[in-house]
Design a protein around this motif. Structure first.
Motif, PDB file in Angstrom:
ATOM      1  N   PRO A 181      -5.307   5.344   8.588  1.00 57.95           N
ATOM      2  CA  PRO A 181      -5.404   5.595   7.139  1.00 57.95           C
ATOM      3  C   PRO A 181      -5.702   4.339   6.321  1.00 57.95           C
ATOM      4  O   PRO A 181      -6.455   4.399   5.343  1.00 57.95           O
ATOM      5  CB  PRO A 181      -4.028   6.165   6.785  1.00 57.95           C
ATOM      6  CG  PRO A 181      -3.529   6.763   8.063  1.00 57.95           C
ATOM      7  CD  PRO A 181      -4.031   5.840   9.131  1.00 57.95           C
ATOM      8  N   PHE A 182      -5.126   3.206   6.732  1.00 56.92           N
ATOM      9  CA  PHE A 182      -5.383   1.952   6.018  1.00 56.92           C
ATOM     10  C   PHE A 182      -6.838   1.511   6.199  1.00 56.92           C
ATOM     11  O   PHE A 182      -7.485   1.050   5.254  1.00 56.92           O
ATOM     12  CB  PHE A 182      -4.439   0.856   6.505  1.00 56.92           C
ATOM     13  CG  PHE A 182      -3.002   1.089   6.128  1.00 56.92           C
ATOM     14  CD1 PHE A 182      -2.542   0.800   4.855  1.00 56.92           C
ATOM     15  CD2 PHE A 182      -2.109   1.617   7.045  1.00 56.92           C
ATOM     16  CE1 PHE A 182      -1.221   1.020   4.499  1.00 56.92           C
ATOM     17  CE2 PHE A 182      -0.776   1.844   6.698  1.00 56.92           C
ATOM     18  CZ  PHE A 182      -0.335   1.551   5.423  1.00 56.92           C
ATOM     19  N   LEU A 183      -7.361   1.669   7.404  1.00 63.06           N
ATOM     20  CA  LEU A 183      -8.758   1.318   7.646  1.00 63.06           C
ATOM     21  C   LEU A 183      -9.682   2.205   6.819  1.00 63.06           C
ATOM     22  O   LEU A 183     -10.667   1.716   6.236  1.00 63.06           O
ATOM     23  CB  LEU A 183      -9.092   1.463   9.138  1.00 63.06           C
ATOM     24  CG  LEU A 183      -8.346   0.528  10.098  1.00 63.06           C
ATOM     25  CD1 LEU A 183      -8.768   0.813  11.532  1.00 63.06           C
ATOM     26  CD2 LEU A 183      -8.604  -0.934   9.757  1.00 63.06           C
ATOM     27  N   TRP A 184      -9.365   3.484   6.752  1.00 61.19           N
ATOM     28  CA  TRP A 184     -10.204   4.408   5.983  1.00 61.19           C
ATOM     29  C   TRP A 184     -10.179   4.061   4.500  1.00 61.19           C
ATOM     30  O   TRP A 184     -11.219   4.065   3.840  1.00 61.19           O
ATOM     31  CB  TRP A 184      -9.721   5.838   6.202  1.00 61.19           C
ATOM     32  CG  TRP A 184     -10.610   6.851   5.526  1.00 61.19           C
ATOM     33  CD1 TRP A 184     -11.764   7.393   5.999  1.00 61.19           C
ATOM     34  CD2 TRP A 184     -10.402   7.427   4.223  1.00 61.19           C
ATOM     35  NE1 TRP A 184     -12.311   8.269   5.082  1.00 61.19           N
ATOM     36  CE2 TRP A 184     -11.491   8.308   3.982  1.00 61.19           C
ATOM     37  CE3 TRP A 184      -9.417   7.293   3.255  1.00 61.19           C
ATOM     38  CZ2 TRP A 184     -11.615   9.033   2.806  1.00 61.19           C
ATOM     39  CZ3 TRP A 184      -9.547   8.018   2.077  1.00 61.19           C
ATOM     40  CH2 TRP A 184     -10.628   8.877   1.855  1.00 61.19           C
ATOM     41  N   LEU A 185      -9.001   3.723   3.984  1.00 57.29           N
ATOM     42  CA  LEU A 185      -8.890   3.351   2.568  1.00 57.29           C
ATOM     43  C   LEU A 185      -9.693   2.091   2.267  1.00 57.29           C
ATOM     44  O   LEU A 185     -10.352   1.985   1.227  1.00 57.29           O
ATOM     45  CB  LEU A 185      -7.422   3.150   2.185  1.00 57.29           C
ATOM     46  CG  LEU A 185      -6.575   4.430   2.072  1.00 57.29           C
ATOM     47  CD1 LEU A 185      -5.108   4.082   1.890  1.00 57.29           C
ATOM     48  CD2 LEU A 185      -7.075   5.290   0.915  1.00 57.29           C
ATOM     49  N   ILE A 186      -9.645   1.128   3.183  1.00 57.88           N
ATOM     50  CA  ILE A 186     -10.439  -0.087   3.007  1.00 57.88           C
ATOM     51  C   ILE A 186     -11.928   0.247   3.031  1.00 57.88           C
ATOM     52  O   ILE A 186     -12.721  -0.279   2.242  1.00 57.88           O
ATOM     53  CB  ILE A 186     -10.108  -1.116   4.112  1.00 57.88           C
ATOM     54  CG1 ILE A 186      -8.682  -1.655   3.917  1.00 57.88           C
ATOM     55  CG2 ILE A 186     -11.114  -2.269   4.104  1.00 57.88           C
ATOM     56  CD1 ILE A 186      -8.191  -2.517   5.056  1.00 57.88           C
ATOM     57  N   SER A 187     -12.313   1.167   3.918  1.00 55.93           N
ATOM     58  CA  SER A 187     -13.729   1.482   4.089  1.00 55.93           C
ATOM     59  C   SER A 187     -14.353   2.144   2.866  1.00 55.93           C
ATOM     60  O   SER A 187     -15.569   2.070   2.678  1.00 55.93           O
ATOM     61  CB  SER A 187     -13.935   2.376   5.310  1.00 55.93           C
ATOM     62  OG  SER A 187     -13.541   3.717   5.044  1.00 55.93           O
TER      63      SER A 187
END
Length: 296
Positions: free
Chosen positions: A11-17
């Motif tokens: 989820p953190f990677l997706w939010l950054i993306s």
């Protein structure tokens, strides 16, 4: 544990993306301070490599290259995360190509390709190349230890008709592709150090004799695939341009390792032009004191 790590981190990677690029690079600037000044990730290795290949440069020059390298490295990390959600339109704008006619002419001749590159500037967005040609694309990579993140990376690449295969799968996969009559285009990053017990060839790289990867050349000869170098330049932050150069149209016309040696010479030119964009964190020259007598 692998699944738990994936569930917590994804989820953190997706939010950054999904962040706009301006904010994405603001995060990169922050991480740069942490990586470069606080944790000093592999900083000793980086400076050792730079002093080794640039003995003529001053301490201040080495420090400047080091700083620029880490800044670019952090940008690349965030750009790779951005790959999760970046649109095709945006990627086409930010990762452009010259000399595409070289690939297109090989396609017309019904020639499958081996693409050789270095860990230089950017290789995260090269997969958009598939939108400019009709080849089936393969990228040779090292499988991630977490199978869920490994599957994620494969899904991202597959968006553009590119498929990741490990070194052990390469010959069988490309042989099967050829048997089916497919035109394939396979990318090899061939500039890093092979295991010394598997080194068949040693050559000067940045003035220092080291073992070199020869797998791309050997596979090209085995399967009669033309060999093309692709080199990427950083135009400005978040924008890259890749060009192509023919190394061998008919690889079996060349003596063993001639293609590999020509590749290394071009990589040297890249590094000399802008050393801050090369991947200095790897111990590329670690076997320099183990040169076999026959290669001295």
């Amino acid at each position: 544990m692998q699944l738990l790590a994936y569930i917590l981190i994804y989820p953190f990677l997706w939010l950054i993306s999904i962040l706009p690029f301006k904010l994405l690079y603001a995060f990169s600037d922050f991480v740069f301070i942490i990586v470069y000044r606080i944790f000093k990730y592999r900083k000793k290795v980086v400076k050792q490599n730079l002093r080794l290949v640039f003995p003529e440069k001053s301490k201040d020059e080495i420090e400047e290259i080091t700083r620029k390298f880490y800044h670019h490295l952090c940008d690349m990390i965030f750009e790779s995360i951005k790959s999760m959600t970046i649109s095709e339109k945006e990627m086409r704008k930010r990762f452009t190509f010259t000399d595409l006619d070289i690939l297109q002419n090989f396609e017309k001749k019904n020639r499958s390709l081996i693409l050789m590159c270095a860990h230089y500037a950017s290789w995260e967005w090269i997969f958009i190349l598939q939108k400019h040609v009709n080849y089936t694309g393969f990228g040779i990579y090292k499988r991630l230890s977490n199978k869920y993140f490994d599957a994620l990376v494969k899904r991202i690449r597959a968006r553009y008709n590119s498929y990741l295969i490990t070194t052990k799968e390469t010959v069988s996969t490309l042989s099967a592709s050829k048997a089916k009559g497919e035109l394939s285009m396979s990318g090899f990053a061939s500039d890093q150090s092979p295991k010394i017990d598997k080194a068949h060839h040693w050559q000067n790289f940045m003035g220092i004799k080291v073992p070199v990867h020869t797998g791309a050349e050997m596979i090209a000869k085995k399967l009669d695939m033309s060999v093309v170098f692709f080199g990427t330049k950083r135009l400005k932050r978040g924008y890259y341009q890749t060009g192509f150069k023919i190394l061998a149209e008919n690889p079996n016309d060349y003596k063993n390792y001639e293609i590999t040696d020509a590749f290394l010479k071009i990589v040297e030119q890249q590094i000399l032009e802008a050393p801050e964009f090369y991947l200095w964190t790897h111990k590329r020259w670690k076997h320099r004191d183990k040169v076999p007598k026959e290669f001295l």
